[in-house]
Design a protein around this motif. Structure first.
Motif, mmCIF file in Angstrom:
data_model
loop_
_atom_site.group_PDB
_atom_site.id
_atom_site.type_symbol
_atom_site.label_atom_id
_atom_site.label_comp_id
_atom_site.label_asym_id
_atom_site.label_seq_id
_atom_site.Cartn_x
_atom_site.Cartn_y
_atom_site.Cartn_z
ATOM 1 N N UNK A 1 -12.420 5.268 32.416
ATOM 2 C CA UNK A 1 -11.599 5.703 33.542
ATOM 3 C C UNK A 1 -12.138 5.093 34.830
ATOM 4 N N UNK A 2 -11.268 4.933 35.844
ATOM 5 C CA UNK A 2 -11.773 4.385 37.115
ATOM 6 C C UNK A 2 -12.777 5.339 37.762
ATOM 7 N N UNK A 3 -13.828 4.787 38.366
ATOM 8 C CA UNK A 3 -14.773 5.616 39.125
ATOM 9 C C UNK A 3 -14.957 4.994 40.508
ATOM 10 N N UNK A 4 -15.391 5.830 41.469
ATOM 11 C CA UNK A 4 -15.679 5.280 42.802
ATOM 12 C C UNK A 4 -16.908 5.967 43.380
ATOM 13 N N UNK A 5 -17.641 5.230 44.205
ATOM 14 C CA UNK A 5 -18.828 5.769 44.883
ATOM 15 C C UNK A 5 -18.452 6.009 46.339
ATOM 16 N N UNK A 6 -18.748 7.184 46.831
ATOM 17 C CA UNK A 6 -18.410 7.583 48.202
ATOM 18 C C UNK A 6 -19.705 7.927 48.923
ATOM 19 N N UNK A 7 -19.913 7.373 50.119
ATOM 20 C CA UNK A 7 -21.165 7.632 50.854
ATOM 21 C C UNK A 7 -21.363 9.124 51.072
ATOM 22 N N UNK A 8 -22.604 9.569 50.935
ATOM 23 C CA UNK A 8 -22.896 10.993 51.090
ATOM 24 C C UNK A 8 -24.310 11.150 51.623
ATOM 25 N N UNK A 9 -24.818 12.372 51.563
ATOM 26 C CA UNK A 9 -26.181 12.597 52.055
ATOM 27 C C UNK A 9 -26.932 13.588 51.164
ATOM 28 N N UNK A 10 -28.152 13.254 50.774
ATOM 29 C CA UNK A 10 -29.093 14.195 50.159
ATOM 30 C C UNK A 10 -30.444 13.935 50.810
ATOM 31 N N UNK A 11 -31.252 14.969 51.028
ATOM 32 C CA UNK A 11 -32.537 14.756 51.696
ATOM 33 C C UNK A 11 -33.465 13.832 50.909
ATOM 34 N N UNK A 12 -33.311 13.818 49.556
ATOM 35 C CA UNK A 12 -34.281 13.102 48.707
ATOM 36 C C UNK A 12 -33.825 11.710 48.293
ATOM 37 N N UNK A 13 -32.614 11.294 48.720
ATOM 38 C CA UNK A 13 -32.147 9.929 48.412
ATOM 39 C C UNK A 13 -31.607 9.256 49.669
ATOM 40 N N UNK A 14 -31.781 7.935 49.728
ATOM 41 C CA UNK A 14 -31.271 7.155 50.861
ATOM 42 C C UNK A 14 -31.124 5.702 50.446
ATOM 43 N N UNK A 15 -29.933 5.108 50.407
ATOM 44 C CA UNK A 15 -28.665 5.767 50.662
ATOM 45 C C UNK A 15 -28.274 6.720 49.526
ATOM 46 N N UNK A 16 -27.294 7.593 49.814
ATOM 47 C CA UNK A 16 -26.814 8.551 48.817
ATOM 48 C C UNK A 16 -25.312 8.390 48.630
ATOM 49 N N UNK A 17 -24.833 8.843 47.486
ATOM 50 C CA UNK A 17 -23.391 8.745 47.225
ATOM 51 C C UNK A 17 -22.922 9.862 46.297
ATOM 52 N N UNK A 18 -21.642 10.197 46.423
ATOM 53 C CA UNK A 18 -20.991 11.076 45.448
ATOM 54 C C UNK A 18 -20.227 10.146 44.517
ATOM 55 N N UNK A 19 -20.106 10.536 43.265
ATOM 56 C CA UNK A 19 -19.349 9.717 42.324
ATOM 57 C C UNK A 19 -18.086 10.479 41.941
ATOM 58 N N UNK A 20 -16.934 9.825 42.105
ATOM 59 C CA UNK A 20 -15.658 10.432 41.729
ATOM 60 C C UNK A 20 -15.109 9.734 40.489
#
Ligand code: 2U9
Length: 333
Positions: free
Chosen positions: A247-266
């Motif tokens: 299925x198609x997936x996409x990465x969306x910029x996000x924020x977590x204190x323990x990762x940089x850069x961070x992303x959400x995966x849809x």
């Protein structure tokens, strides 16, 4: 000289008769062996008779000798025949005693099933083990350091609000994520690292159809020389494809204190974008906290909620269904 059989010859024939009937009457192999010794043994009855042959005339001797031979052969044959039949009877008795009646009804054992949450965890572990990861675990009761400080979330960090948890009287807490397992693992080991940490986590959250105060997470961590965001994307793509299909997936910029850069995966599921995972490159501060040089090593990490995966894959309407142990629900898996 007489045509009457010598008394020795008569004795031999009597011995044969007695022997044959005693052998035929013996009903076990031990008794048969006793008879063999008694008739044919060194000090046996046949030997005893033959010792008296010296008294016979030269004419009689070969004749009686021939009779003695037939008697010996006859007794031997009788012994052999009886041994075979006793052995066959023994096997037959054993077969009859050990016979299994395959038509008897079996003992009913109710069949268990894998809980839907364990089913998701098992599948995810299989996929990551296939990618070279090993499973790590750690305590659910944690110190502030392993749950927050080492993960670049100091006491005054705003992210602490979203991860409010249950505090114990001694100042420890119930872990809000399994990331503390990865910190403990990194402290104990050196790169390269490929681990996956499944487990129960806690949040001070209002319970509703999509939230629970206790839920399950699965997080992965890779630390090595030269790992990039591309490695992270490839790993997540492979995992989601094995889990949900192509299925198609996409990465969306996000924020977590323990990762940089961070992303959400849809993930595009039934035509709609669905948020399924969070991920990012391990923050250099986190690597420093465990004594790794961030100039030498980089890492990526990702996490997902097991309940959320179960709800998507099994089309569940309410997260509470996986906790209530309702057999009408659980029997469907
Ligand atoms: C270390 C460093 C970084 C783990 C990560 C996420 C992003 C994430 C959530 C998904 C849904 C938790 O279950 S959930 O609520 N997780 O979005 N987790 S990066 O990052 C780490 C872990 C360990 C040492």
């Amino acid at each position: 000289m007489t045509n009457q059989p010598s008394s020795l010859e008569a004795q031999l024939l009597t011995l044969r008769q007695e022997g044959e009937s005693a052998i035929a009457a013996s009903d076990n192999l031990e008794r048969l062996e006793e008879l063999r010794v008694s008739y044919l043994g060194k000090k046996g009855q046949l030997g005893l008779l033959l010792r008296t042959m010296g008294k016979l005339s030269a004419e009689e001797r070969p004749k009686v000798g021939a009779v003695a031979n037939t008697v010996k052969e006859a007794i031997q044959t009788a012994l052999e025949k009886q041994r075979e039949s006793l052995e066959a009877a023994k096997i037959q008795a054993q077969l009859e005693a050990e016979t299994i009646d395959v038509t008897m009804p079996g003992i009913y054992r109710p069949q268990g099933r894998i809980h839907p949450l364990n089913g998701i965890i098992d599948r995810a572990l299989d996929i990551f083990v296939g990618l070279g990861y090993t499973v790590a675990s750690g305590p659910e009761m944690e110190t502030d350091y392993y749950n927050f400080e080492a993960l670049n979330t100091p006491l005054d960090h705003p992210a602490r609000d979203m991860q409010d948890t249950f505090y114990l009287p001694d100042g420890n807490l119930l872990r809000t994520h399994t990331s503390s397992v990865q910190i403990r693992f990194m402290e104990a080991e050196e790169p390269p690292i490929r681990i996956i940490a499944p487990g129960r986590v806690y949040r001070r959250d209002n319970v509703d159809s999509t939230h629970a105060a206790v839920f399950h997470q699965l997080e992965l961590l890779a630390v090595d020389e030269g790992l990039t965001f591309t490695d992270l994307k490839g790993t997540i793509k492979e995992f989601l494809q094995q889990m949900f299909g192509e299925l198609p997936i996409r990465f969306r910029a996000s924020y977590f204190p323990f990762t940089e850069p961070s992303a959400e995966v849809d993930l595009q599921w039934n035509g709609r974008w669905l948020e399924v995972m969070g991920c990012g490159m391990v923050d250099p501060n986190v690597l420093k906290a465990v004594g790794y040089d961030p100039e030498v090593y980089t890492g990526f990490a990702a996490g997902f909620g097991v309940e959320r995966f179960a709800m998507v894959l099994h089309q569940l309407d309410d997260i509470r269904r996986v906790y209530t142990s309702d057999l009408r629900f659980l029997r469907q898996f």
